[in-house]
Design a protein around this motif. Structure first.
Motif, PDB file in Angstrom:
ATOM      1  N   ASN A 317      -4.534  49.175 -21.490  1.00  0.00           N
ATOM      2  CA  ASN A 317      -3.579  49.220 -22.272  1.00  0.00           C
ATOM      3  C   ASN A 317      -3.168  50.690 -21.801  1.00  0.00           C
ATOM      4  O   ASN A 317      -1.464  50.811 -22.740  1.00  0.00           O
ATOM      5  CB  ASN A 317      -4.001  49.445 -24.221  1.00  0.00           C
ATOM      6  N   GLY A 318      -3.525  51.727 -21.607  1.00  0.00           N
ATOM      7  CA  GLY A 318      -2.408  52.126 -20.618  1.00  0.00           C
ATOM      8  C   GLY A 318      -2.829  53.759 -21.581  1.00  0.00           C
ATOM      9  O   GLY A 318      -2.157  54.620 -20.999  1.00  0.00           O
ATOM     10  N   PHE A 319      -4.051  54.226 -21.684  1.00  0.00           N
ATOM     11  CA  PHE A 319      -4.344  55.160 -22.735  1.00  0.00           C
ATOM     12  C   PHE A 319      -4.847  55.973 -21.362  1.00  0.00           C
ATOM     13  O   PHE A 319      -6.563  56.777 -22.105  1.00  0.00           O
ATOM     14  CB  PHE A 319      -5.534  54.731 -23.848  1.00  0.00           C
ATOM     15  N   TRP A 320      -5.429  56.196 -19.891  1.00  0.00           N
ATOM     16  CA  TRP A 320      -6.455  56.809 -19.180  1.00  0.00           C
ATOM     17  C   TRP A 320      -6.263  58.447 -19.549  1.00  0.00           C
ATOM     18  O   TRP A 320      -7.533  58.821 -19.368  1.00  0.00           O
ATOM     19  CB  TRP A 320      -5.582  56.610 -18.195  1.00  0.00           C
ATOM     20  N   PHE A 321      -4.819  58.578 -20.087  1.00  0.00           N
ATOM     21  CA  PHE A 321      -5.141  60.043 -19.733  1.00  0.00           C
ATOM     22  C   PHE A 321      -4.613  60.570 -22.313  1.00  0.00           C
ATOM     23  O   PHE A 321      -4.304  61.492 -21.830  1.00  0.00           O
ATOM     24  CB  PHE A 321      -3.027  60.495 -19.898  1.00  0.00           C
ATOM     25  N   SER A 322      -5.801  59.866 -22.438  1.00  0.00           N
ATOM     26  CA  SER A 322      -5.491  59.724 -23.832  1.00  0.00           C
ATOM     27  C   SER A 322      -6.898  60.934 -24.211  1.00  0.00           C
ATOM     28  O   SER A 322      -7.543  60.891 -22.877  1.00  0.00           O
ATOM     29  CB  SER A 322      -5.556  58.217 -24.724  1.00  0.00           C
ATOM     30  N   PRO A 323      -7.285  61.323 -25.555  1.00  0.00           N
ATOM     31  CA  PRO A 323      -7.876  62.594 -25.537  1.00  0.00           C
ATOM     32  C   PRO A 323      -9.572  61.544 -25.432  1.00  0.00           C
ATOM     33  O   PRO A 323     -10.932  62.168 -25.426  1.00  0.00           O
ATOM     34  CB  PRO A 323      -8.382  63.153 -26.742  1.00  0.00           C
ATOM     35  N   GLU A 324      -9.424  59.999 -25.863  1.00  0.00           N
ATOM     36  CA  GLU A 324     -10.538  59.240 -26.365  1.00  0.00           C
ATOM     37  C   GLU A 324     -10.909  58.569 -25.157  1.00  0.00           C
ATOM     38  O   GLU A 324     -12.402  58.696 -24.694  1.00  0.00           O
ATOM     39  CB  GLU A 324     -10.340  58.015 -27.059  1.00  0.00           C
ATOM     40  N   ARG A 325     -10.289  58.635 -23.886  1.00  0.00           N
ATOM     41  CA  ARG A 325     -10.867  58.169 -22.787  1.00  0.00           C
ATOM     42  C   ARG A 325     -11.917  59.345 -22.010  1.00  0.00           C
ATOM     43  O   ARG A 325     -12.383  58.658 -21.074  1.00  0.00           O
ATOM     44  CB  ARG A 325      -9.988  56.983 -21.475  1.00  0.00           C
ATOM     45  N   THR A 326     -10.835  60.612 -22.711  1.00  0.00           N
ATOM     46  CA  THR A 326     -11.627  61.602 -21.378  1.00  0.00           C
ATOM     47  C   THR A 326     -12.405  62.039 -22.063  1.00  0.00           C
ATOM     48  O   THR A 326     -13.739  62.343 -21.759  1.00  0.00           O
ATOM     49  CB  THR A 326     -10.539  62.838 -21.432  1.00  0.00           C
ATOM     50  N   MET A 327     -12.792  61.569 -23.497  1.00  0.00           N
ATOM     51  CA  MET A 327     -14.018  62.058 -24.344  1.00  0.00           C
ATOM     52  C   MET A 327     -15.260  60.963 -23.415  1.00  0.00           C
ATOM     53  O   MET A 327     -16.087  61.482 -23.536  1.00  0.00           O
ATOM     54  CB  MET A 327     -13.858  61.794 -25.647  1.00  0.00           C
ATOM     55  N   LEU A 328     -15.234  59.748 -23.788  1.00  0.00           N
ATOM     56  CA  LEU A 328     -16.026  59.079 -23.153  1.00  0.00           C
ATOM     57  C   LEU A 328     -16.452  58.582 -21.674  1.00  0.00           C
ATOM     58  O   LEU A 328     -17.227  59.043 -21.378  1.00  0.00           O
ATOM     59  CB  LEU A 328     -14.657  56.955 -23.127  1.00  0.00           C
ATOM     60  N   GLN A 329     -14.903  59.307 -20.829  1.00  0.00           N
ATOM     61  CA  GLN A 329     -15.730  59.399 -19.361  1.00  0.00           C
ATOM     62  C   GLN A 329     -16.563  60.924 -19.755  1.00  0.00           C
ATOM     63  O   GLN A 329     -17.994  60.363 -18.589  1.00  0.00           O
ATOM     64  CB  GLN A 329     -14.041  60.267 -18.514  1.00  0.00           C
ATOM     65  N   ALA A 330     -16.521  61.927 -20.138  1.00  0.00           N
ATOM     66  CA  ALA A 330     -17.762  62.669 -20.589  1.00  0.00           C
ATOM     67  C   ALA A 330     -19.552  62.577 -20.366  1.00  0.00           C
ATOM     68  O   ALA A 330     -19.973  62.566 -20.031  1.00  0.00           O
ATOM     69  CB  ALA A 330     -17.431  64.242 -20.894  1.00  0.00           C
ATOM     70  N   ALA A 331     -18.735  61.381 -21.605  1.00  0.00           N
ATOM     71  CA  ALA A 331     -20.264  60.889 -21.798  1.00  0.00           C
ATOM     72  C   ALA A 331     -21.036  59.521 -20.693  1.00  0.00           C
ATOM     73  O   ALA A 331     -21.577  59.894 -20.141  1.00  0.00           O
ATOM     74  CB  ALA A 331     -20.137  59.795 -23.120  1.00  0.00           C
ATOM     75  N   ILE A 332     -20.040  58.815 -19.975  1.00  0.00           N
ATOM     76  CA  ILE A 332     -20.203  57.951 -18.854  1.00  0.00           C
ATOM     77  C   ILE A 332     -20.725  58.295 -17.726  1.00  0.00           C
ATOM     78  O   ILE A 332     -21.608  58.964 -17.510  1.00  0.00           O
ATOM     79  CB  ILE A 332     -19.233  57.169 -18.636  1.00  0.00           C
ATOM     80  N   ASP A 333     -20.042  59.809 -17.608  1.00  0.00           N
ATOM     81  CA  ASP A 333     -20.484  60.694 -16.471  1.00  0.00           C
ATOM     82  C   ASP A 333     -21.689  61.465 -16.240  1.00  0.00           C
ATOM     83  O   ASP A 333     -22.829  61.570 -15.678  1.00  0.00           O
ATOM     84  CB  ASP A 333     -19.213  62.150 -16.343  1.00  0.00           C
ATOM     85  N   ALA A 334     -22.015  62.177 -17.561  1.00  0.00           N
ATOM     86  CA  ALA A 334     -23.645  62.699 -17.975  1.00  0.00           C
ATOM     87  C   ALA A 334     -24.488  61.627 -17.885  1.00  0.00           C
ATOM     88  O   ALA A 334     -25.709  61.914 -17.748  1.00  0.00           O
ATOM     89  CB  ALA A 334     -23.438  62.560 -19.515  1.00  0.00           C
ATOM     90  N   SER A 335     -24.208  60.312 -17.918  1.00  0.00           N
ATOM     91  CA  SER A 335     -25.508  59.041 -17.697  1.00  0.00           C
ATOM     92  C   SER A 335     -25.898  59.247 -16.287  1.00  0.00           C
ATOM     93  O   SER A 335     -26.299  58.347 -15.718  1.00  0.00           O
ATOM     94  CB  SER A 335     -24.730  58.078 -18.210  1.00  0.00           C
ATOM     95  N   GLN A 336     -24.819  58.980 -15.129  1.00  0.00           N
ATOM     96  CA  GLN A 336     -24.434  59.461 -13.915  1.00  0.00           C
ATOM     97  C   GLN A 336     -25.493  60.554 -12.882  1.00  0.00           C
ATOM     98  O   GLN A 336     -25.992  60.055 -11.809  1.00  0.00           O
ATOM     99  CB  GLN A 336     -23.427  59.177 -13.471  1.00  0.00           C
ATOM    100  N   THR A 337     -25.936  61.092 -13.880  1.00  0.00           N
ATOM    101  CA  THR A 337     -26.683  62.627 -13.042  1.00  0.00           C
ATOM    102  C   THR A 337     -28.063  61.960 -11.962  1.00  0.00           C
ATOM    103  O   THR A 337     -27.630  62.614 -11.293  1.00  0.00           O
ATOM    104  CB  THR A 337     -27.387  63.762 -14.052  1.00  0.00           C
TER     105      THR A 337
END
Length: 406
Positions: A317-337
């Protein structure tokens, strides 16, 4: 709002964006700066530079952004295993925020007060371009000619081109059989001969993959290495992000992997039919899920799977630069350690199937799951209490229902 004095245009060098370049000059009397991105679409971009120069662009940017595209956009998305509506690997969607980012950056560099794009008023791309632009600069003006001008048919476009001495390739004078958007992740084909979802797509639509029935009769085995959730090697050879995806595209395309015929729900409300080819992405998704299967805890994996549809929809939908995408990305990235290791895939006749996976961070314990003597690693008697505790509420429900029924 006053007319813009300088506009940065997302420019492909094709007929539509060339007409837009001239239209901006004539409609607003403004300078036009062009930006052409090499996203791995497989086309020579120097002709776009020459054409923009011929048409009087005041500055011309032609940039190779393939590494940035894969490293900063494609790879983060694949850490999430993002798939829209269960099938689509978001190849077009993920390219738009990068293009918008550079449009805004160039606008700041050259002192432009507006950016422009060639997306139509019916599609998703207009939303993606503009949401990204406004997220990066709330004061930027965005011009979308397809929503403003009266060039509402191919005939009118050609008439405008001829009236303004815009070169038109001969094959552009007829109706193109379908429209194509391409980058290093995928090829998307839509419209015209593809508009009836009941009719099989013609063979000539496919550009990156051989037909599965024409793929090699012998399977090919490949190994994909991962570090912290990102693919870093193919068959033991370390590769940059763009090099790696290029290699996977070659391997997947050769074996007919990654074809998709999809009717999707656009953000603007309508449904559309598209033919997508994502050979490298299909291999990457299969391999990433496989390495996660032995390195991610069940709770983390299941939570990721719950978050994924929302994450994928945000990108679509075009919300790459939204705060919610950034928040989800942080959780996802933490899972990849600890998502590090190697996956072996079998490529054969349109399929990419995991046949092996191993990691120094593996949670898989053969001692616990063996059908042979586990030497005390697991006491099967413990399962009885586990089952009774989990069954307690079910027993209470059943007892109540039995009592009520009398």
């Amino acid at each position: 709002m006053p007319a813009p004095k300088k506009v940065v245009l997302a420019y492909s060098g094709g007929l539509d964006t060339s007409i837009i370049l001239k239209w901006l000059q004539t409609e607003y009397g403004c300078e036009v700066v062009t930006f052409t991105a090499d996203l791995g679409q497989g086309e020579e971009l120097e002709p776009a530079r020459a054409k923009a120069e011929m048409m009087g662009a005041s500055a011309i940017y032609v940039e190779d952004v393939r590494e940035e595209f894969v490293r900063d956009f494609v790879f983060p998305m694949f850490r999430a295993n993002a798939v829209y509506e269960g099938l689509y690997l978001l190849g077009t969607s993920i390219a738009r925020p990068l293009i918008s980012k550079r449009l805004v950056e160039i606008a700041h560099e050259v002192g432009a007060d507006a950016v422009a794009h060639g997306a139509t008023g019916k599609g998703n791309d207009q939303v993606r371009f503009e949401l990204a632009a406004y997220a990066l600069d709330p004061n930027i003006k965005v011009i979308a000619p397809w929503r403003e001008w009266d060039l509402t048919s191919r005939t009118k476009l050609l008439e405008f081109a001829e009236a303004n001495q815009i070169p038109v390739a001969k094959d552009k004078r007829g109706e193109a059989p379908f429209s194509v958007d391409a980058n290093l992740l995928h090829t998307s084909s839509e419209g015209k001969v593809l508009e009836d979802p009941a009719v099989d797509a013609p063979d000539y639509v496919y550009q990156r993959t051989v037909a599965p029935e024409d793929a090699p009769n012998e399977p090919e085995y490949i190994e994909v290495g991962f570090e912290r959730g990102d693919a870093v090697s193919v068959n033991g050879e370390a590769l940059s992000p763009a090099e790696l995806l290029t290699k996977l595209n070659e391997l997947g395309g050769k074996h007919g992997c990654g074809r998709l015929d999809l009717v999707e729900g656009r953000f603007v409300g309508m449904k559309s039919r598209g033919i997508y080819e994502t050979p490298g992405g299909t291999l990457l998704l299969e391999a990433h899920r496989a390495i996660e299967s032995i390195t991610l805890d069940r709770g983390a994996m299941h939570l990721k799977d719950q978050l994924m549809p929302q994450y994928a929809e945000l990108i679509y939908n075009g919300f790459w630069f939204s705060p919610e995408r950034t928040m989800l990305q942080a959780a996802i990235d933490a899972s990849q350690t600890h998502v590090t290791g190697t996956v072996r895939l079998k490529l054969y006749k349109g399929h990419a199937r995991t046949v092996g996976r191993w990691s120094d961070y593996s949670l898989y314990s053969e001692a616990h799951v063996t059908f042979e003597d586990d030497a005390g690693a697991y006491d099967q008697k413990d399962a009885a209490g586990f089952i009774q505790l989990n069954a307690l509420r079910l027993k209470l429900l059943a007892a109540r229902d039995k009592r009520i029924k009398g």
